[in-house]
Design a protein around this motif. Sequence first.
Motif, mmCIF file in Angstrom:
data_model
loop_
_atom_site.group_PDB
_atom_site.id
_atom_site.type_symbol
_atom_site.label_atom_id
_atom_site.label_comp_id
_atom_site.label_asym_id
_atom_site.label_seq_id
_atom_site.Cartn_x
_atom_site.Cartn_y
_atom_site.Cartn_z
ATOM 1 N N ARG A 64 -12.646 50.896 64.023
ATOM 2 C CA ARG A 64 -13.782 51.821 64.136
ATOM 3 C C ARG A 64 -14.992 51.298 63.372
ATOM 4 O O ARG A 64 -16.124 51.380 63.840
ATOM 5 C CB ARG A 64 -13.394 53.201 63.613
ATOM 6 N N ALA A 65 -14.745 50.727 62.195
ATOM 7 C CA ALA A 65 -15.853 50.258 61.359
ATOM 8 C C ALA A 65 -16.447 48.949 61.869
ATOM 9 O O ALA A 65 -17.586 48.616 61.530
ATOM 10 C CB ALA A 65 -15.371 50.087 59.919
ATOM 11 N N ALA A 66 -15.716 48.226 62.698
ATOM 12 C CA ALA A 66 -16.196 46.929 63.190
ATOM 13 C C ALA A 66 -17.427 47.051 64.082
ATOM 14 O O ALA A 66 -18.076 46.044 64.374
ATOM 15 C CB ALA A 66 -15.079 46.203 63.940
ATOM 16 N N SER A 67 -17.789 48.263 64.438
ATOM 17 C CA SER A 67 -19.007 48.439 65.242
ATOM 18 C C SER A 67 -20.254 48.022 64.461
ATOM 19 O O SER A 67 -21.323 47.875 65.042
ATOM 20 C CB SER A 67 -19.137 49.881 65.725
ATOM 21 N N CYS A 68 -20.100 47.794 63.156
ATOM 22 C CA CYS A 68 -21.238 47.295 62.369
ATOM 23 C C CYS A 68 -21.616 45.876 62.790
ATOM 24 O O CYS A 68 -22.676 45.380 62.420
ATOM 25 C CB CYS A 68 -20.937 47.341 60.878
ATOM 26 N N LEU A 69 -20.776 45.227 63.586
ATOM 27 C CA LEU A 69 -21.071 43.878 64.083
ATOM 28 C C LEU A 69 -21.656 43.893 65.491
ATOM 29 O O LEU A 69 -21.887 42.831 66.072
ATOM 30 C CB LEU A 69 -19.800 43.018 64.055
ATOM 31 N N ASP A 70 -21.897 45.069 66.027
ATOM 32 C CA ASP A 70 -22.525 45.189 67.343
ATOM 33 C C ASP A 70 -24.010 44.856 67.180
ATOM 34 O O ASP A 70 -24.733 45.568 66.468
ATOM 35 C CB ASP A 70 -22.356 46.609 67.877
ATOM 36 N N PRO A 71 -24.488 43.795 67.831
ATOM 37 C CA PRO A 71 -25.892 43.397 67.650
ATOM 38 C C PRO A 71 -26.881 44.513 67.980
ATOM 39 O O PRO A 71 -27.907 44.645 67.308
ATOM 40 C CB PRO A 71 -26.053 42.226 68.626
ATOM 41 N N ARG A 72 -26.568 45.343 68.964
ATOM 42 C CA ARG A 72 -27.484 46.433 69.328
ATOM 43 C C ARG A 72 -27.572 47.466 68.217
ATOM 44 O O ARG A 72 -28.630 48.021 67.954
ATOM 45 C CB ARG A 72 -27.027 47.078 70.639
ATOM 46 N N GLN A 73 -26.427 47.716 67.552
ATOM 47 C CA GLN A 73 -26.424 48.659 66.432
ATOM 48 C C GLN A 73 -27.210 48.075 65.251
ATOM 49 O O GLN A 73 -27.961 48.781 64.595
ATOM 50 C CB GLN A 73 -24.988 48.962 65.986
ATOM 51 N N MET A 74 -27.015 46.791 64.996
ATOM 52 C CA MET A 74 -27.720 46.145 63.882
ATOM 53 C C MET A 74 -29.225 46.148 64.109
ATOM 54 O O MET A 74 -29.992 46.225 63.155
ATOM 55 C CB MET A 74 -27.238 44.697 63.711
ATOM 56 N N ALA A 75 -29.651 46.064 65.358
ATOM 57 C CA ALA A 75 -31.083 45.996 65.679
ATOM 58 C C ALA A 75 -31.766 47.355 65.608
ATOM 59 O O ALA A 75 -32.981 47.433 65.472
ATOM 60 C CB ALA A 75 -31.271 45.402 67.072
ATOM 61 N N SER A 76 -31.007 48.425 65.678
ATOM 62 C CA SER A 76 -31.592 49.765 65.699
ATOM 63 C C SER A 76 -31.894 50.256 64.283
ATOM 64 O O SER A 76 -30.973 50.427 63.476
ATOM 65 C CB SER A 76 -30.624 50.738 66.377
ATOM 66 N N PRO A 77 -33.170 50.505 63.971
ATOM 67 C CA PRO A 77 -33.511 50.990 62.623
ATOM 68 C C PRO A 77 -32.792 52.295 62.269
ATOM 69 O O PRO A 77 -32.431 52.508 61.110
ATOM 70 C CB PRO A 77 -35.025 51.208 62.692
ATOM 71 N N ALA A 78 -32.546 53.129 63.254
ATOM 72 C CA ALA A 78 -31.874 54.407 63.000
ATOM 73 C C ALA A 78 -30.411 54.214 62.612
ATOM 74 O O ALA A 78 -29.822 55.089 61.968
ATOM 75 C CB ALA A 78 -31.967 55.300 64.239
ATOM 76 N N ASN A 79 -29.824 53.084 62.978
ATOM 77 C CA ASN A 79 -28.395 52.855 62.713
ATOM 78 C C ASN A 79 -28.134 51.930 61.530
ATOM 79 O O ASN A 79 -26.984 51.670 61.211
ATOM 80 C CB ASN A 79 -27.731 52.254 63.957
ATOM 81 N N ARG A 80 -29.159 51.433 60.890
ATOM 82 C CA ARG A 80 -28.960 50.439 59.828
ATOM 83 C C ARG A 80 -28.110 50.988 58.678
ATOM 84 O O ARG A 80 -27.195 50.316 58.212
ATOM 85 C CB ARG A 80 -30.302 49.947 59.286
ATOM 86 N N ASP A 81 -28.414 52.201 58.225
ATOM 87 C CA ASP A 81 -27.634 52.766 57.119
ATOM 88 C C ASP A 81 -26.172 52.963 57.505
ATOM 89 O O ASP A 81 -25.270 52.676 56.714
ATOM 90 C CB ASP A 81 -28.233 54.100 56.643
ATOM 91 N N SER A 82 -25.944 53.438 58.724
ATOM 92 C CA SER A 82 -24.557 53.635 59.152
ATOM 93 C C SER A 82 -23.859 52.291 59.334
ATOM 94 O O SER A 82 -22.659 52.180 59.088
ATOM 95 C CB SER A 82 -24.476 54.483 60.422
ATOM 96 N N CYS A 83 -24.597 51.246 59.741
ATOM 97 C CA CYS A 83 -24.005 49.904 59.835
ATOM 98 C C CYS A 83 -23.552 49.419 58.460
ATOM 99 O O CYS A 83 -22.462 48.862 58.313
ATOM 100 C CB CYS A 83 -25.006 48.916 60.434
ATOM 101 N N VAL A 84 -24.368 49.655 57.449
ATOM 102 C CA VAL A 84 -24.013 49.241 56.095
ATOM 103 C C VAL A 84 -22.780 50.022 55.622
ATOM 104 O O VAL A 84 -21.861 49.437 55.022
ATOM 105 C CB VAL A 84 -25.200 49.417 55.118
ATOM 106 N N LYS A 85 -22.723 51.320 55.916
ATOM 107 C CA LYS A 85 -21.547 52.126 55.532
ATOM 108 C C LYS A 85 -20.289 51.615 56.233
ATOM 109 O O LYS A 85 -19.219 51.534 55.632
ATOM 110 C CB LYS A 85 -21.772 53.592 55.880
ATOM 111 N N ARG A 86 -20.429 51.252 57.516
ATOM 112 C CA ARG A 86 -19.274 50.731 58.251
ATOM 113 C C ARG A 86 -18.850 49.362 57.720
ATOM 114 O O ARG A 86 -17.653 49.069 57.631
ATOM 115 C CB ARG A 86 -19.565 50.673 59.748
ATOM 116 N N MET A 87 -19.819 48.529 57.356
ATOM 117 C CA MET A 87 -19.471 47.231 56.756
ATOM 118 C C MET A 87 -18.752 47.451 55.434
ATOM 119 O O MET A 87 -17.827 46.710 55.091
ATOM 120 C CB MET A 87 -20.723 46.370 56.561
ATOM 121 N N LYS A 88 -19.149 48.482 54.702
ATOM 122 C CA LYS A 88 -18.468 48.796 53.445
ATOM 123 C C LYS A 88 -17.008 49.178 53.720
ATOM 124 O O LYS A 88 -16.105 48.764 52.993
ATOM 125 C CB LYS A 88 -19.204 49.946 52.736
#
Length: 195
Positions: A64-88
């Motif tokens: 579930r947390a591996a979605s932080c590696l989705d390039p589209r998620q990484m590119a979205s400013p609205a998803n950056r914080d959630s990407c960092v939480k998922r990487m954590k």
Amino acid sequence: ECVWLPATKVNLGFATEEEVKRLLSAKKISQLQARDLRIECRDFIRAVIAKLKAKAPLAYPLVRAASCLDPRQMASPANRDSCVKRMKRVCAVLNDANRVEGGEFGVEDVLKQYREFLSAIVLLRLPTYAEFDLAADRVDTLLWRDMAQNPQYAKLWRVVQDVLLLLHGQATVERGFSVNRHVEADNLNVEGFVA
């Protein structure tokens, strides 16, 4: 319990339904035995579904947390914080498995490198990440080019590499199931067996 069909409405399939009707009319089985067969089939389906849910990849926090590696998620400013939480979360799972070099301090380094990667490389190549096509492009190739080739992201790349290897293994297994399904269909359509 209320979502399950009553035993009388369980579909056994055409051939089995016909055989049950034939056995009932010949009085070789009772109504009670026919009902018990339907209940056993329903219980079997329930058990299979429970096993599938328990073993589904989404039951695992790492997947579930591996979605932080989705390039589209990484590119979205609205998803950056959630990407960092998922990487954590990814780092926490890998750290628990002793896969992060340096333990907790290594996790902090990985998270720092991930934040830097999002704010530097992803923003620099925003169109590539935002318009990433899962059907045509490869995540591993993109991240290898932008991350592995840059020593500044060495610790991050080791974590990403582990995650991609795990996910690739899952995809290989699923492809195997797909191939088996096609072979099974071929075997049902012909007299011989396909190996």
